[in-house]
Design a protein around this motif. Sequence first.
Motif, short mmCIF file in Angstrom:
data_model
loop_
_atom_site.label_atom_id
_atom_site.label_comp_id
_atom_site.label_asym_id
_atom_site.label_seq_id
_atom_site.Cartn_x
_atom_site.Cartn_y
_atom_site.Cartn_z
N LEU A 198 4.36 8.88 -7.67
CA LEU A 198 4.68 7.55 -7.47
C LEU A 198 5.96 7.31 -6.76
O LEU A 198 6.59 6.24 -7.06
CB LEU A 198 4.93 6.88 -9.11
N PHE A 199 6.10 8.16 -5.81
CA PHE A 199 7.40 7.75 -4.89
C PHE A 199 7.53 6.57 -4.31
O PHE A 199 8.59 5.96 -4.26
CB PHE A 199 7.57 9.12 -4.15
N GLY A 200 6.41 6.13 -3.56
CA GLY A 200 6.41 4.97 -2.84
C GLY A 200 6.70 3.65 -3.77
O GLY A 200 7.76 3.04 -3.26
N SER A 201 6.16 3.64 -4.65
CA SER A 201 6.26 2.45 -5.56
C SER A 201 7.63 2.60 -6.18
O SER A 201 8.34 1.35 -6.51
CB SER A 201 5.13 2.37 -6.48
N SER A 202 8.21 3.64 -6.91
CA SER A 202 9.51 3.51 -7.35
C SER A 202 10.69 3.46 -6.53
O SER A 202 11.54 2.68 -7.05
CB SER A 202 9.39 5.12 -8.25
N THR A 258 -0.52 5.74 -12.45
CA THR A 258 -0.41 5.15 -11.10
C THR A 258 0.65 4.17 -11.01
O THR A 258 1.32 3.93 -11.90
CB THR A 258 -1.65 4.69 -10.69
N ASP A 259 0.55 3.57 -9.98
CA ASP A 259 1.89 2.77 -9.57
C ASP A 259 2.50 1.51 -10.22
O ASP A 259 3.50 1.11 -10.09
CB ASP A 259 1.80 2.19 -7.84
N HIS A 260 1.46 0.76 -11.07
CA HIS A 260 1.94 -0.19 -12.07
C HIS A 260 3.02 0.43 -12.98
O HIS A 260 4.04 -0.58 -13.32
CB HIS A 260 0.81 -0.85 -12.65
N GLU A 261 3.14 1.44 -13.15
CA GLU A 261 4.09 2.14 -14.01
C GLU A 261 5.57 2.01 -13.49
O GLU A 261 6.56 1.81 -14.09
CB GLU A 261 3.91 3.75 -14.19
N SER A 262 5.71 2.03 -11.94
CA SER A 262 6.92 1.88 -11.44
C SER A 262 7.54 0.65 -11.73
O SER A 262 8.93 0.35 -11.84
CB SER A 262 6.90 1.96 -9.99
N PHE A 263 6.76 -0.44 -11.96
CA PHE A 263 7.23 -1.72 -12.51
C PHE A 263 7.52 -1.92 -13.74
O PHE A 263 8.39 -2.51 -14.57
CB PHE A 263 6.02 -2.95 -12.00
N LEU A 284 0.76 -1.16 0.00
CA LEU A 284 0.03 -0.15 0.12
C LEU A 284 0.77 1.39 0.04
O LEU A 284 1.47 1.51 0.87
CB LEU A 284 -0.93 0.14 1.23
N TRP A 285 0.76 1.91 -1.20
CA TRP A 285 1.90 2.85 -1.60
C TRP A 285 1.82 4.13 -0.59
O TRP A 285 0.49 4.68 -0.51
CB TRP A 285 2.24 3.32 -2.94
N SER A 286 2.63 4.92 -0.41
CA SER A 286 2.50 6.39 -0.05
C SER A 286 3.32 7.34 -1.15
O SER A 286 3.92 6.77 -2.24
CB SER A 286 3.20 6.70 1.15
N ASN A 288 12.00 13.15 -8.77
CA ASN A 288 12.62 11.87 -9.37
C ASN A 288 11.81 11.29 -10.69
O ASN A 288 12.45 10.61 -11.45
CB ASN A 288 13.20 11.01 -8.50
N TYR A 289 10.27 11.28 -10.42
CA TYR A 289 9.56 10.80 -11.57
C TYR A 289 9.83 11.52 -13.04
O TYR A 289 9.39 10.66 -13.94
CB TYR A 289 8.02 10.85 -11.16
N LEU A 290 10.53 12.46 -12.88
CA LEU A 290 10.83 12.95 -14.34
C LEU A 290 12.10 12.74 -14.68
O LEU A 290 12.36 12.76 -15.99
CB LEU A 290 10.81 14.64 -14.26
N TRP A 291 12.92 12.05 -13.98
CA TRP A 291 14.25 11.27 -14.42
C TRP A 291 14.42 9.80 -14.35
O TRP A 291 15.07 9.12 -14.90
CB TRP A 291 15.43 12.29 -14.12
#
Lengths: 563, 563
Positions: free
Chosen positions: A358-362, A455-460, A350-352, A385-388
Amino acid sequence: MKKIGLTILCLSSSVAWADSDLDMENKIRAEGFYNSEVMHTLEQLTDGIGPRLSGSPQMKKANEWTLNKLKSWGLKNAYLDPFEFGRGWSHDSASINLISPREVTLHGIPVAWTPGTKGEISGDVVIFEASSVADLAQYKGKLQGKIIMMGDGKNIEAPENSVFNRYDATELTKLKEFDVNKGPSHSPWVNAERRDSALQRFYFGKELNEFLAKEKVVGVLYRSWRQGGLINIFGRDHRVGNTFPVPALVIEAEHYNSLSRIIDSGKTPKVTLDIDARFHDEDRNAYNTIAEIPGSESDPEIVMVGGHLDSWHASDGAVDNGAGVAVAMEAVRILATLDFEPKRSIRIALWSGEEQGLFGSSTYVDEHFATRPSPTNKDEKALPNYLWKSQGWPIETKPAYDKFSVYFNMDNGSGRFRGIYTEGNVAAKPIFSKWFGPFSDLSAGTITNASTGGTDHESFDDVGLPGFQFIQDELDYGSRLHHTHIDSIDHVSEADLKQASVILAGFLYKASMADERMPRKPIPRDISDLQKQKMQLNIEKSRVQREKDANKAKAINALMDKS
Amino acid sequence: MKKIGLTILCLSSSVAWADSDLDMENKIRAEGFYNSEVMHTLEQLTDGIGPRLSGSPQMKKANEWTLNKLKSWGLKNAYLDPFEFGRGWSHDSASINLISPREVTLHGIPVAWTPGTKGEISGDVVIFEASSVADLAQYKGKLQGKIIMMGDGKNIEAPENSVFNRYDATELTKLKEFDVNKGPSHSPWVNAERRDSALQRFYFGKELNEFLAKEKVVGVLYRSWRQGGLINIFGRDHRVGNTFPVPALVIEAEHYNSLSRIIDSGKTPKVTLDIDARFHDEDRNAYNTIAEIPGSESDPEIVMVGGHLDSWHASDGAVDNGAGVAVAMEAVRILATLDFEPKRSIRIALWSGEEQGLFGSSTYVDEHFATRPSPTNKDEKALPNYLWKSQGWPIETKPAYDKFSVYFNMDNGSGRFRGIYTEGNVAAKPIFSKWFGPFSDLSAGTITNASTGGTDHESFDDVGLPGFQFIQDELDYGSRLHHTHIDSIDHVSEADLKQASVILAGFLYKASMADERMPRKPIPRDISDLQKQKMQLNIEKSRVQREKDANKAKAINALMDKS
């Protein structure tokens, strides 16, 4: 005749009788439909805890509540996973009253990560329009003690679209068509131009913060981009050293327009503000809640499920994303209750920090599965950081990368599952098609190779790991609930949450027991030199255009000042 | 061939060339479309003055502004027409904050004619359910210092209806079908049962006022019947001696439900209230704004036009009924600008007290055209006069009754005119049909013999005088603007107001110049003895039923107290 028919049926269905999969589906449905706890879970998060802004005390409470709840259901290896987030922030109350030229209470909610007023303040309201440093000069020495509106009011369009929507068969069919030109909606092929303009905005933001502080502006008003009394909130930068210096509210579009028209008519509105808000710097971490049903194999592979636990602060974060959390929790609760022992571990996260990027998942993916080099130049380092994150090359994988099978995320409101996005992973399609089989009376089971982003599936997906979101009925999620002040449990559909919980539990069951882990897309590579050159050209082109526009605007202003 | 055709056309249309009617239509269209002031008028009423609650200082300002504006356009015999209304009331600001079990600002707007809090107060929130005196006993001694919620929260339905609507051809055709069973939506055949239940409510209201004051309740919360953050406000009794004793707010349904669920979960919400509101007893009159373009004939007949100038207090009263006022004013402005000299006088009346029961128009009709005996028994006297106004017999007409031709009212939002309701006056139908002719490119001109209720044309219709409302496109009037906190000029359609102004001016022109005054329906008579007997039986039946229900409820409560 009938009897004979029955006999034949029994014989031919003897395989199905022994089908442990369908036996398990039966148990999942019974538990998910008739012993459901999904609404109870959601109530605790929304009515009980309320808004769960990342880094806020309420979010910490939600972390602890979810941790204990998952433990109470028998999940193991449960812990709160910290990561560096920035400043905490919370607010208790906010009021804004127009006191001249007439008296009326306006409706506003603080912008996250902006300071409180320390009691009631008042000031004249003026319009402020600046999108570059050059625009600031005209306001020098003119804003002290003022409350500034960020731009003019805007016309409100008639609300001709329907508020509440479910997919019909035609729309679902359309969704299956792959659009080659569209490409994925998110990284790893993220647009470098987007990063460039974000960089411009970031540096202007820093200048703006300094300017507003130096000019002693006492309050800032933003216009809700939604209308009809709906306040759509957002936050300013939460990172230490970057937070906004002035108390700020988002107010109803109708109220904002009213102030703007009062100014147009030559009068000066005067308002009072009283915002009880504060930063929390005692703990600059945010936390993901993690727990699992351990796999029975030695050194088991991992199946993951989750959604972001954090919300915005304007309401209770019921459909964004209490619903996703409650469904993910309910799916593992169902499996845990059935004393099911999966081959692979089923891990819930359960991400924060999702709402801020998407900081928690990434961070979690970074620490556990695969990492990318951080940027080396100053500019890129300054960006969120999501931009790099999706730009560093090469991707370096960790041992658990090969142990990972699949992640299922839920974060599109409380609408029922109508199918799933494969994110372009065509190898997943026949598998999902099979998995949807026993749920044909619950869901159309539409499978599209299109991507869905944000959303957080992107981090994967960004590091080449299978991460998916389901196709959900839209309901009134996008039209009026997403990030607004009415995102309360009132607008959640209980039947839909039960349906989603049962299907998700079924998918976790299948994923955890399948003979092989989920097939993957090729691991992301850097874009080609040709594409890079093209992007660089586009960036230059738009920079030149921006400069031209700015000069033109200046020339026009100079002419108007003379006349 | 072509040339011959043209010649024939010219010959056959020579009558039209000399048609002073069409010449006038051309002038009206030019003035109404290209020199329109309708939006400017509306802006002054909404952005300039704001809410115009009957009896409030802002309403008085609106009376004066409209009076002066009409005079400035050259209208004569302009004055403010006072009538006894009750207590004035206004509010400047209101806030409500939940402070326990969690802290959040709620959104509420005061109920009209309820007192302010004189600074911030706080109290525990409890649910209060009472619809008869018998229900009050259980709360005796339990409410001191409490803030009471008027009933439980309620489920919120998915918003499946479309928000914004215009009539299509099928709906307009349907509207033309007369429904014999339906009858008129308003008096003179008003339902005596309705009056009886209003009487019950009125007496219970008096008891309730006394009870709440005696028990020292400090605040009352009502639930907005609308959802999605929309606050739908109302007022309590404005008559001297009947006003509500406790500060009261209507709050968002979502916030109300949230409080209700907190109570359900066994906790006690604590809120603070700060309501700056007060009564104005220095002038207990309200005022209609009256002016006219005098008729050129000696002792001329009268054509009237208008709409209610008063509004509720939650927003600016833009579509209810700034729009109707602006259009009525624009129609007479167009005619005045054209230096048109009508045979009949064209009189504009901007009513007050409409929202509380058509008080302004019914008093005006009473004083000028026809009167009915006031009730003689104590009960009926205690009721607001709209509940007996249409019941006294016989109707006594005054001399001007015969001089009156027609009244056109506008009070259904800002949607364009699609036709007109004849209120069952079939003799008006062919006349309206002809009058709509030159506007066929602007309006479908649908004419229905159905009635439409709820506004000031009823005061005329009730005594047998022709009073009409146009069929207007609904837009988002009923779905989200009517009596809500977003009834601002943002949601007004300028093109629609221009269309309505031009058609209304055209109708006033025709009505003022027609050879004969508007034909009438038969003058209302009392219902037959047979009908009276039936009604009395129904009243008795429903009284008996109410008593049975109350006794049953008491018995159940007694049983539950024992167990």
